[in-house]
Design an enzyme around this catalytic site. Structure first.
Site, mmCIF file in Angstrom:
data_model
loop_
_atom_site.group_PDB
_atom_site.id
_atom_site.type_symbol
_atom_site.label_atom_id
_atom_site.label_comp_id
_atom_site.label_asym_id
_atom_site.label_seq_id
_atom_site.Cartn_x
_atom_site.Cartn_y
_atom_site.Cartn_z
ATOM 1 N N HIS A 1 9.793 49.484 37.232
ATOM 2 C CA HIS A 1 11.033 49.875 36.567
ATOM 3 C C HIS A 1 10.740 50.539 35.229
ATOM 4 O O HIS A 1 10.400 49.886 34.250
ATOM 5 C CB HIS A 1 11.923 48.634 36.374
ATOM 6 C CG HIS A 1 13.252 48.955 35.789
ATOM 7 N ND1 HIS A 1 13.782 48.295 34.701
ATOM 8 C CD2 HIS A 1 14.171 49.897 36.137
ATOM 9 C CE1 HIS A 1 14.963 48.805 34.414
ATOM 10 N NE2 HIS A 1 15.225 49.768 35.264
ATOM 11 N N SER B 1 17.152 49.301 39.174
ATOM 12 C CA SER B 1 17.425 48.538 37.952
ATOM 13 C C SER B 1 17.998 47.180 38.261
ATOM 14 O O SER B 1 17.961 46.283 37.423
ATOM 15 C CB SER B 1 18.457 49.271 37.094
ATOM 16 O OG SER B 1 18.093 50.591 36.903
ATOM 17 N N ASN C 1 17.610 44.857 31.506
ATOM 18 C CA ASN C 1 18.979 45.161 31.910
ATOM 19 C C ASN C 1 19.844 43.911 31.981
ATOM 20 O O ASN C 1 21.052 43.976 31.727
ATOM 21 C CB ASN C 1 18.997 45.887 33.252
ATOM 22 C CG ASN C 1 18.578 47.336 33.082
ATOM 23 O OD1 ASN C 1 18.474 47.819 31.964
ATOM 24 N ND2 ASN C 1 18.342 48.016 34.179
ATOM 25 N N GLU D 1 8.728 47.446 33.636
ATOM 26 C CA GLU D 1 8.855 46.119 34.237
ATOM 27 C C GLU D 1 8.270 46.201 35.648
ATOM 28 O O GLU D 1 8.729 47.004 36.461
ATOM 29 C CB GLU D 1 10.325 45.682 34.291
ATOM 30 C CG GLU D 1 10.888 45.345 32.909
ATOM 31 C CD GLU D 1 12.375 45.026 32.915
ATOM 32 O OE1 GLU D 1 12.806 44.190 32.117
ATOM 33 O OE2 GLU D 1 13.121 45.637 33.716
HETATM 34 N N1 LIG Z 1 19.566 56.064 34.433
HETATM 35 C C1 LIG Z 1 18.829 55.137 33.868
HETATM 36 O O1 LIG Z 1 18.876 54.964 32.643
HETATM 37 C C2 LIG Z 1 17.895 54.309 34.708
HETATM 38 C C3 LIG Z 1 16.869 53.589 34.065
HETATM 39 C C4 LIG Z 1 15.955 52.879 34.854
HETATM 40 C C5 LIG Z 1 16.103 52.840 36.227
HETATM 41 N N2 LIG Z 1 17.129 53.539 36.836
HETATM 42 C C6 LIG Z 1 17.194 53.490 38.297
HETATM 43 O O2 LIG Z 1 16.591 54.674 38.781
HETATM 44 C C7 LIG Z 1 17.204 55.053 40.002
HETATM 45 C C8 LIG Z 1 17.717 56.489 39.881
HETATM 46 O O3 LIG Z 1 18.724 56.539 38.886
HETATM 47 P P1 LIG Z 1 19.102 57.891 38.131
HETATM 48 O O4 LIG Z 1 19.907 57.491 36.958
HETATM 49 O O5 LIG Z 1 17.880 58.687 37.944
HETATM 50 O O6 LIG Z 1 20.058 58.575 39.203
HETATM 51 P P2 LIG Z 1 20.517 60.115 39.292
HETATM 52 O O7 LIG Z 1 21.823 60.100 39.954
HETATM 53 O O8 LIG Z 1 20.392 60.762 37.961
HETATM 54 O O9 LIG Z 1 19.406 60.780 40.235
HETATM 55 C C9 LIG Z 1 19.242 60.429 41.590
HETATM 56 C C10 LIG Z 1 18.566 61.605 42.309
HETATM 57 O O10 LIG Z 1 18.237 61.201 43.634
HETATM 58 C C11 LIG Z 1 18.438 62.311 44.502
HETATM 59 N N3 LIG Z 1 18.582 61.853 45.867
HETATM 60 C C12 LIG Z 1 19.664 61.279 46.447
HETATM 61 N N4 LIG Z 1 19.390 60.988 47.749
HETATM 62 C C13 LIG Z 1 18.122 61.393 47.989
HETATM 63 C C14 LIG Z 1 17.270 61.381 49.139
HETATM 64 N N5 LIG Z 1 17.709 60.895 50.296
HETATM 65 N N6 LIG Z 1 16.032 61.890 49.033
HETATM 66 C C15 LIG Z 1 15.584 62.379 47.868
HETATM 67 N N7 LIG Z 1 16.345 62.422 46.743
HETATM 68 C C16 LIG Z 1 17.598 61.926 46.796
HETATM 69 C C17 LIG Z 1 19.690 62.974 43.938
HETATM 70 O O11 LIG Z 1 19.769 64.312 44.355
HETATM 71 C C18 LIG Z 1 19.468 62.817 42.428
HETATM 72 O O12 LIG Z 1 18.806 63.935 41.884
HETATM 73 C C19 LIG Z 1 18.303 54.042 40.272
HETATM 74 O O13 LIG Z 1 17.796 53.041 41.113
HETATM 75 C C20 LIG Z 1 18.579 53.473 38.888
HETATM 76 O O14 LIG Z 1 19.103 52.194 38.914
HETATM 77 C C21 LIG Z 1 18.003 54.274 36.089
#
Ligand SMILES: NC(=O)c1ccc[n+]([C@@H]2O[C@H](COP(=O)([O-])OP(=O)(O)OC[C@H]3O[C@@H](n4cnc5c(N)ncnc54)[C@H](O)[C@@H]3O)[C@@H](O)[C@H]2O)c1
Length: 596
Positions: free
Chosen positions: A142, A121, A192, A154
């Site tokens: 994204h 993000s 964002n 995005e």
């Molecule tokens: N939460 C949101 O609203 C949102 C929206 C768009 C983008 N994002 C982006 O998406 C990405 C993930 O965010 P999230 O909110 O889903 O996080 P999250 O914490 O909910 O999930 C992350 C997952 O990654 C896994 N993980 C960690 N290390 C790992 C590895 N080495 N190999 C495989 N899996 C691994 C974890 O076990 C976890 O299940 C981030 O870059 C975030 O900025 C988030």
């Protein structure tokens, strides 16, 4: 011809990853879904199952299609399972070093022609790409939360991303039924960058007890038509993820203080209050991962309890003024059963207001929303006067005269002489300090702000502004009155912009700055906010409706009161106002409306 993607990999099955898996599998694409451990894999699988089962229950997905969807997903622990996919999307936590490590590994494991994408993000896609030997095949894709629902993607290209890869990914987005905007690699991209300053500001309001979580969220939902309030959205995003995004944006985006995470966020993350995913964030949820909010110790008692809180009985209400707001407010009170005394500056004005109220009530009858008998009863409750003396026996006065402090102060001084003791005196000001008006009387404890939104008969929100001198009884009375009117009254402190304008206008101003910096177009920015965040209008559509002059005036006041450098009005906004491009009302603002 665009490249064929038959199998994609998703790394990390958390909040975003599980949703991204669903998006691909729903569209007939095979997915290799990868996690770091068996328990994490099981959690991801459960999230996918929960989401598709809900879709079946709601009739949005046939049971057979769900089963086919699940058959397309192959779950595995470790990146080695990704050896033959055409594209990988990484969705692990928002840490640069972690993502770089994963990309170096993906580079080793994946086929040389595979595209490697990150769902980051806020981190630099360029910095992630240089961890591989194929930075020209690295791109940002994204998605928005929840990925199966939000239409926007995005697409983030770096200076080295090859144009073919960009075109292939754009074609893929179209196949997924998504709308993409393609942009360069900048902290926060479009959505964002505009969203997180606002979210952080809302957390700051909560932290400083400016308003409750329920009131902050209700204000933005009901005042701006947003699908959810900022604190509920923080819980959905995940507070740990939100913290990292803010922190990165602060460091990458020019150290704008508005992106420095509010200290409370860090405390909540440390305490394990991560939002929905941990079952507790700003709100408490039925269980981890559940969207259902349950009451907790901070849940306020039902509105009726305000009466027990010393609210005074109100039967007769005076409304002073003859403009749009006064007219709407008279109608709202009369329809809700209050006896109303309208005071204007002359019989002619009273006649005009009376006509306007009648016309509006008649519209209600034509639309079948009001019976003729109810219309007549409402009109019968209103008396028309041109002298304040008729307010001697009312229980509440609502002032809605011109937005000038000297005029309002003089009026309140007169009300102080005329009205009986115990009356609640309310101003509808949207920008003046309520305390200034209150101090024009000898009874500042009885003075509140009642900030109605335009058109008052339609808009469901009222901001109840309490000054440092307002008594709890006066606040409780104002809130109880709002409930009787069928409106939601949200209580806040006496600061410029109250809740809604203070949170809304800096975001609009930021959108103008983004346009000014030529990062994106007005159309793409509007699309991003509507399709990525579910806003009813994009910022430029809204600015043209509200009026650029009005927006500039509000933004200037916020800047002057809070002295926040990030609130300084965007020069482009100033220039458009100087040029007389004020929005729809002058047929030209950010867009040309003369041909529509
Ligand atoms: N939460 C949101 O609203 C949102 C929206 C768009 C983008 N994002 C982006 O998406 C990405 C993930 O965010 P999230 O909110 O889903 O996080 P999250 O914490 O909910 O999930 C992350 C997952 O990654 C896994 N993980 C960690 N290390 C790992 C590895 N080495 N190999 C495989 N899996 C691994 C974890 O076990 C976890 O299940 C981030 O870059 C975030 O900025 C988030």
């Amino acid at each position: 011809m665009a490249r064929e993607f038959s199998t994609v990999g998703v790394v990390g099955l958390g909040t975003m990853g599980a949703g991204i898996v669903e998006v691909f599998a729903r569209n007939g694409i095979d997915v290799v879904a990868v996690e770091i451990s068996e328990p994490a894999l099981e959690r991801g699988r459960a999230t996918l199952t929960g989401s598709t089962d809900r879709a079946v229950a709601k009739g949005k997905l046939a049971a057979a299609d769900r089963d086919a969807l699940h058959e397309r997903v192959h779950f595995a622990v470790g990146l080695d399972a990704l050896h033959s996919v055409d594209l990988v999307i990484e969705a692990v936590p928002e840490h640069l070093d972690l993502k770089q490590r994963i990309f170096a590994e993906l580079d080793r494991v994946c086929r040389p022609e595979a595209i490697l994408a990150t769902n980051t993000s806020s981190l630099s896609v360029t910095e992630i790409s240089v961890a591989t030997t194929r930075p020209n095949q690295v791109i940002g894709i994204h998605f928005f939360n929840p990925a199966p629902v939000m239409k926007l993607v995005e697409v983030v290209r770096t200076v080295v991303t090859s144009p073919e890869v960009v075109a292939d990914v754009e074609a893929l987005c179209a196949r997924l039924g998504k709308v993409d905007v393609t942009i360069n690699d900048r902290a926060g991209f479009i959505a964002n960058a505009l969203l997180f300053g606002y979210l952080n500001h809302a957390v700051g309001m909560f932290e400083s007890h400016y308003a409750t979580r329920e009131d902050i969220d209700a204000a933005m939902k009901l005042g701006c038509g947003l699908p959810m309030g900022p604190l509920a959205l923080m819980d959905l995003i995940g507070l740990d993820t939100a913290y990292e995004i803010l922190d990165t944006m602060y460091r990458r985006g020019g150290r704008d203080r508005r992106h420095a995470p509010v200290p409370l966020l860090k405390q909540m993350v440390t305490a394990g209050l991560l939002g929905r995913k941990s079952g507790r964030g700003f709100y408490t949820y039925e269980r981890p991962g559940s969207p259902v909010v349950v009451p907790d110790e901070a849940t306020p008692p039902a509105t009726e309890a305000a009466l027990a809180d010393g609210a005074r009985a109100i039967a007769k209400v005076g409304v002073v003024g003859s403009g749009t707001m006064a007219t709407g407010i008279i109608e709202v009170f009369a329809k809700a059963g209050y006896e109303v005394v309208s005071v204007t500056r002359g019989a002619e004005k009273s006649a005009k207001v009376c006509e306007a109220v009648k016309t509006s009530l008649n519209k209600g009858v034509v639309r079948g929303k009001l019976s003729e008998a109810d219309r007549d009863a409402a009109l019968g409750r209103i008396s028309w006067s041109a002298t304040l003396d008729h307010l001697a026996d009312v229980d509440l006065v609502v002032e809605a005269v011109v937005e000038e402090l000297s005029v309002k102060k003089a009026l309140f001084a007169s009300l102080d002489e005329i009205c009986k003791p115990g009356v609640v005196l309310a101003t509808t000001t949207s920008s003046l300090p309520v305390i200034d008006v209150a101090m024009a009387t000898q009874r500042p404890a009885d003075v509140v702000g009642l900030h109605f939104f335009n058109p008052a008969p339609v808009m469901p929100l009222v901001e109840v502004v309490r000054t440092i001198r307002t008594s709890p009884e006066a606040t409780a009375t104002a809130r109880a009155v709002c409930a009787t009117l069928g409106k939601t009254g949200v209580v806040c402190g006496d600061r410029s912009g109250f809740i809604v304008n203070a949170l809304l206008f800096p975001y609009l101003n930021d959108a103008v700055r983004m346009l000014e910096a030529s990062y994106s177009t007005a159309d793409d920015i509007d699309h991003a906010m509507k399709l990525g965040c579910g806003y009813p209008m994009g910022p430029f559509e809204l600015l043209d409706v509200v009026g650029l002059d009005v927006s500039l005036a509000i933004q200037r006041e916020l800047y002057l009161e809070l002295r926040e450098p990030g609130f300084a009005p965007a020069p482009l906004l100033e220039h458009l106002v100087t040029a007389g491009y004020l929005g729809r009302k002058t047929l030209r603002g950010f867009r040309d409306h003369s041909h529509r």
